[in-house]
Every structure is written in C-alpha cells, then in structure tokens.
Design a protein around this motif. Structure first.
Motif, mmCIF file in Angstrom:
data_model
loop_
_atom_site.group_PDB
_atom_site.id
_atom_site.type_symbol
_atom_site.label_atom_id
_atom_site.label_comp_id
_atom_site.label_asym_id
_atom_site.label_seq_id
_atom_site.Cartn_x
_atom_site.Cartn_y
_atom_site.Cartn_z
ATOM 1 N N THR A 1 -5.261 0.197 -3.987
ATOM 2 C CA THR A 1 -6.609 0.684 -3.837
ATOM 3 C C THR A 1 -7.360 0.494 -5.143
ATOM 4 N N MET A 2 -6.814 -0.290 -5.928
ATOM 5 C CA MET A 2 -7.459 -0.654 -7.088
ATOM 6 C C MET A 2 -7.602 0.579 -8.156
ATOM 7 N N HIS A 3 -6.521 1.642 -8.015
ATOM 8 C CA HIS A 3 -6.575 2.500 -8.634
ATOM 9 C C HIS A 3 -7.651 3.890 -8.347
ATOM 10 N N VAL A 4 -8.332 3.519 -7.375
ATOM 11 C CA VAL A 4 -9.246 4.687 -6.592
ATOM 12 C C VAL A 4 -8.220 5.923 -6.623
ATOM 13 N N VAL A 5 -7.112 5.670 -5.896
ATOM 14 C CA VAL A 5 -6.058 6.942 -5.676
ATOM 15 C C VAL A 5 -5.040 6.913 -6.565
ATOM 16 N N ASP A 6 -4.276 7.994 -6.931
ATOM 17 C CA ASP A 6 -3.118 8.054 -7.499
ATOM 18 C C ASP A 6 -2.056 7.928 -7.036
ATOM 19 N N GLY A 7 -2.020 8.321 -5.673
ATOM 20 C CA GLY A 7 -0.600 8.621 -4.868
ATOM 21 C C GLY A 7 -1.012 8.678 -3.361
ATOM 22 N N HIS A 8 0.148 8.792 -2.589
ATOM 23 C CA HIS A 8 0.048 9.154 -1.007
ATOM 24 C C HIS A 8 -0.753 10.121 -0.881
ATOM 25 N N GLN A 9 -0.755 11.364 -1.968
ATOM 26 C CA GLN A 9 -1.552 12.577 -1.474
ATOM 27 C C GLN A 9 -3.052 12.495 -1.425
ATOM 28 N N GLY A 10 -3.594 11.365 -2.108
ATOM 29 C CA GLY A 10 -4.895 11.039 -2.255
ATOM 30 C C GLY A 10 -5.465 9.791 -1.529
ATOM 31 N N LEU A 11 -4.301 9.483 -0.551
ATOM 32 C CA LEU A 11 -4.713 8.163 0.309
ATOM 33 C C LEU A 11 -5.289 8.445 1.576
ATOM 34 N N TRP A 12 -6.464 8.403 1.918
ATOM 35 C CA TRP A 12 -7.101 8.855 3.064
ATOM 36 C C TRP A 12 -6.560 7.812 4.062
ATOM 37 N N ALA A 13 -6.267 8.356 5.390
ATOM 38 C CA ALA A 13 -5.780 7.414 6.593
ATOM 39 C C ALA A 13 -6.753 6.511 6.822
ATOM 40 N N GLY A 14 -7.757 6.523 6.544
ATOM 41 C CA GLY A 14 -8.795 5.691 7.046
ATOM 42 C C GLY A 14 -8.614 4.422 6.155
ATOM 43 N N PHE A 15 -8.192 4.472 4.844
ATOM 44 C CA PHE A 15 -7.943 3.404 4.185
ATOM 45 C C PHE A 15 -6.865 2.530 4.705
ATOM 46 N N VAL A 16 -5.910 3.100 5.246
ATOM 47 C CA VAL A 16 -4.790 2.204 5.973
ATOM 48 C C VAL A 16 -5.137 1.362 7.029
ATOM 49 N N LEU A 17 -6.089 2.211 7.807
ATOM 50 C CA LEU A 17 -6.667 1.691 9.069
ATOM 51 C C LEU A 17 -7.583 0.569 8.657
ATOM 52 N N PHE A 18 -8.373 0.760 7.616
ATOM 53 C CA PHE A 18 -9.340 -0.393 7.233
ATOM 54 C C PHE A 18 -8.505 -1.512 6.704
ATOM 55 N N TYR A 19 -7.492 -1.218 6.010
ATOM 56 C CA TYR A 19 -6.821 -2.481 5.301
ATOM 57 C C TYR A 19 -6.090 -3.192 6.419
ATOM 58 N N ALA A 20 -5.435 -2.465 7.456
ATOM 59 C CA ALA A 20 -4.783 -3.308 8.543
ATOM 60 C C ALA A 20 -5.716 -4.058 9.490
ATOM 61 N N GLY A 21 -6.672 -3.386 9.716
ATOM 62 C CA GLY A 21 -7.784 -4.098 10.590
ATOM 63 C C GLY A 21 -8.643 -5.104 10.079
ATOM 64 N N SER A 22 -8.870 -4.964 8.807
ATOM 65 C CA SER A 22 -9.639 -5.782 8.087
ATOM 66 C C SER A 22 -8.853 -7.223 7.845
ATOM 67 N N LEU A 23 -7.675 -7.229 7.835
ATOM 68 C CA LEU A 23 -6.899 -8.546 7.571
ATOM 69 C C LEU A 23 -7.047 -9.402 8.965
ATOM 70 N N VAL A 24 -6.690 -8.688 9.990
ATOM 71 C CA VAL A 24 -6.752 -9.472 11.193
ATOM 72 C C VAL A 24 -8.292 -9.778 11.727
ATOM 73 N N VAL A 25 -9.185 -9.046 11.610
ATOM 74 C CA VAL A 25 -10.704 -8.988 12.095
ATOM 75 C C VAL A 25 -11.254 -10.215 10.934
ATOM 76 N N LEU B 1 0.767 -1.168 -0.127
ATOM 77 C CA LEU B 1 0.085 -0.197 -0.030
ATOM 78 C C LEU B 1 0.833 1.193 0.086
ATOM 79 N N TRP B 2 2.012 1.272 0.813
ATOM 80 C CA TRP B 2 2.901 2.544 0.728
ATOM 81 C C TRP B 2 3.660 2.395 -0.664
ATOM 82 N N GLN B 3 4.133 1.382 -1.108
ATOM 83 C CA GLN B 3 5.015 1.208 -2.237
ATOM 84 C C GLN B 3 4.417 1.746 -3.785
ATOM 85 N N ASN B 4 3.109 1.236 -3.591
ATOM 86 C CA ASN B 4 2.222 1.477 -4.731
ATOM 87 C C ASN B 4 0.817 1.565 -4.525
ATOM 88 N N PRO B 5 0.530 2.888 -3.719
ATOM 89 C CA PRO B 5 -0.990 3.014 -3.484
ATOM 90 C C PRO B 5 -2.123 3.095 -4.565
#
Length: 306
Positions: A76-100, A68-72
């Motif tokens: 994100t399936m190209h919903v965002v272009d880069g880090h500037q468009g990456l909402w922090a909630g995406f990161v939280l959802f991604y990490a949490g959804s894997l464990v949950v 996610l950091w190397q190629n956002p």
C-alpha cells in the motif's frame, strides 16, 4: 505484484502492449472473419483478448494479493502499517483494477490498431508505463522511490537516518524483495515471452516481415527500449523537473518536451517504431499483399501502401 497505487497503470500498460504486439494478427483476424456469423465476428471471440484477461487473472491478481497479504505496508506504499489498518476495499480495488486495467488497455490499443493508428496504440503502452514509473519514482509527494525501496513503514520513516546505500541494501535483503524476485520470474517472464512471441508470430504473416527493417533480435531490443526504457527515463526527467520547478511548471515543461519527442511525424521515436515492423497503417481487405510470398487463400489480402 506491484504496489496498490501503481497497479492499475501497470495493468493498463500490459494490456496495451499485448495488443500492439499482436497488432498484425488482430488486423488479419479482423479481415478473415468478414462475412461470417455474428458470433465469429464478436469482439469476445478475439483469442488474444482472452489470453490477456487470463494472464491478468491467473498471474497478476494472485501474486499481487499474496504480496498484499504478506506485506500490506509495502503493497500500500506504507499508507497502512498492517492488516488491522487494511480496508477490505483496498483488496477489492487491487484485484479488480488488475483485470479491468489490462482489459481496458488491450481494448483501447486494439481499437487504434484496427483503425490504422498503430503508433497511437503504442503510445497507450508508453503512457501506462510512464504513470507506473512516475508513481514508483516520485509518487504524490516525491517519496515514491523511498516507499518502493523500504519493506515496512518503520523503515520508511527511518530512511533519513541511514544512507541511501544502507537503505537499499536493507530492502534487497528483505523477504519482500525475495518474494518480488521469485514471483517476478513468473509474472514478468511470462509477459516478455508473450510479447516477443506475438511479435514474432506477426512477422510470419505474408508480407509482414518486409516491414521490419532490422534483424529480429535488434527489433526486439528496440521494442523493449521503446516500451520500458523510454517511459522510465521520462518518469525520471518529470520527477527532476517537478522537484526543481514545482508541479505546475515542471509538468508543463515536461509535457512540451514529451510532445516534441513523441508526436512529430519525423520524431526519433516514430522512426524507431517504424524499424520494428509492427502495424502503422491499416491493411485493407480486397487488395494484394505487396511483399513476401503469396498469401494463403483466406479471402483477405493486405494494404499495398508502404
């Protein structure tokens, strides 16, 4: 190490598959602690649950966050272009959804295994992998495979200008694919070794190996085809039907076909499931093991029903 939108489905499928792979051990462990203390009988004392959560936290989450950091864009399936468009909630959802997701998949399949509905526990794996492959193959607009096979939003937008072969070759020579290849050896390799190891461990329980009707190598191949190949093929068929008939009619027709293949008691999938020697019915305490060598004196025995 999978795209954000598909990550929860993959995690759920992994958790469910882990529980089915350890189904014999879970039934044996459940009976072996009867009459012992509350802490021993606690669901949190399940060692396979702890290993499933550990796998998700140590392997799935770090590799996923790296991609996610190397190629956002790709992650994100190209919903965002880069880090500037990456909402922090995406990161939280991604990490949490894997464990949950892995936890929920494991708990759902374990519950079904322990009540004697092992085949329905297996269907949790099938459903999770079908949703994973469906997201990657079709997605929400039919372009899932394009998003999967392009490393950047620009490449995704330029897809129609190049042939499919050139687009695929561009992806296979990208840094994203190289990262997937390297990380996949650890993530997918550990997953497969764990599942096969737990299956083999269950076959070594007293009387359990008699339920396996084919050789161990063939049983592993059948199990792999049932967990991975079947949902992938189903996702391809569903995508084709949706493209030809539209979402409502295509999905309805696919649902009818899937029910006919999976649910009847004499369906081919049920037959193949019975060859592998994973739990189908519930072993009951207080009865004798019908097959194999005498069971150790753990104060528990197995269900004599076939």
């Amino acid at each position: 190490m999978i795209q954000l939108q598909a990550a929860p489905f993959w995690a759920y499928a992994i958790g469910a598959t882990f529980a089915v792979s350890a189904g014999r051990q879970l039934q044996w462990w459940e009976r072996s602690v009867r009459g012992e203390g509350v802490r021993t009988r606690s669901r949190a004392a399940d060692p396979y649950l702890a290993l499933t959560v550990l796998y998700a936290a140590v392997l799935l989450v770090p590799t996923g966050l790296f991609l996610l950091w190397q190629n956002p864009s790709w992650a994100t399936m190209h919903v965002v272009d880069g880090h500037q468009g990456l909402w922090a909630g995406f990161v939280l959802f991604y990490a949490g959804s894997l464990v949950v997701g892995a936890l929920l998949g494991y708990l759902a399949a374990r519950l079904l295994v322990l009540v004697g509905a092992g085949y329905w526990a297996y269907l949790q794996s099938v459903g999770g992998y079908f949703l994973l492959f469906g997201t990657l193959v079709h997605g929400w607009d039919g372009d899932g495979y394009r998003r999967l096979l392009t490393a950047s939003t620009r490449a995704y937008r330029d897809w129609p200008r190049e042939s499919v072969v050139n687009n695929v070759l561009d992806f296979l020579t990208s840094g994203t694919f190289l990262a997937l290849l390297v990380l996949g050896v650890a993530v997918v390799g550990t997953m497969l070794v764990t599942e096969i190891g737990w299956l083999a461990e269950g076959w070594r329980l007293p009387g359990a190996d008699a339920d396996r009707r084919v050789g161990r190598f063939v049983a592993v191949l059948i199990a792999g085809a049932g967990v991975y190949a079947l949902p992938f093929f189903g996702a391809l068929v569903a995508s084709l039907l949706v493209r030809l008939l539209g979402w409502p009619l295509g999905l309805a027709l696919f649902a009818v076909g899937a029910a006919l293949v999976l649910l009847p008691r004499r369906s081919p999938v049920r037959f193949l499931y019975g060859l592998v020697g994973v739990p189908d019915q519930h072993w009951r305490a207080g009865e004798n093991v019908p097959h194999g060598p005498p069971a150790p004196d753990y104060g528990v025995t197995a269900d004599p029903r076939p």
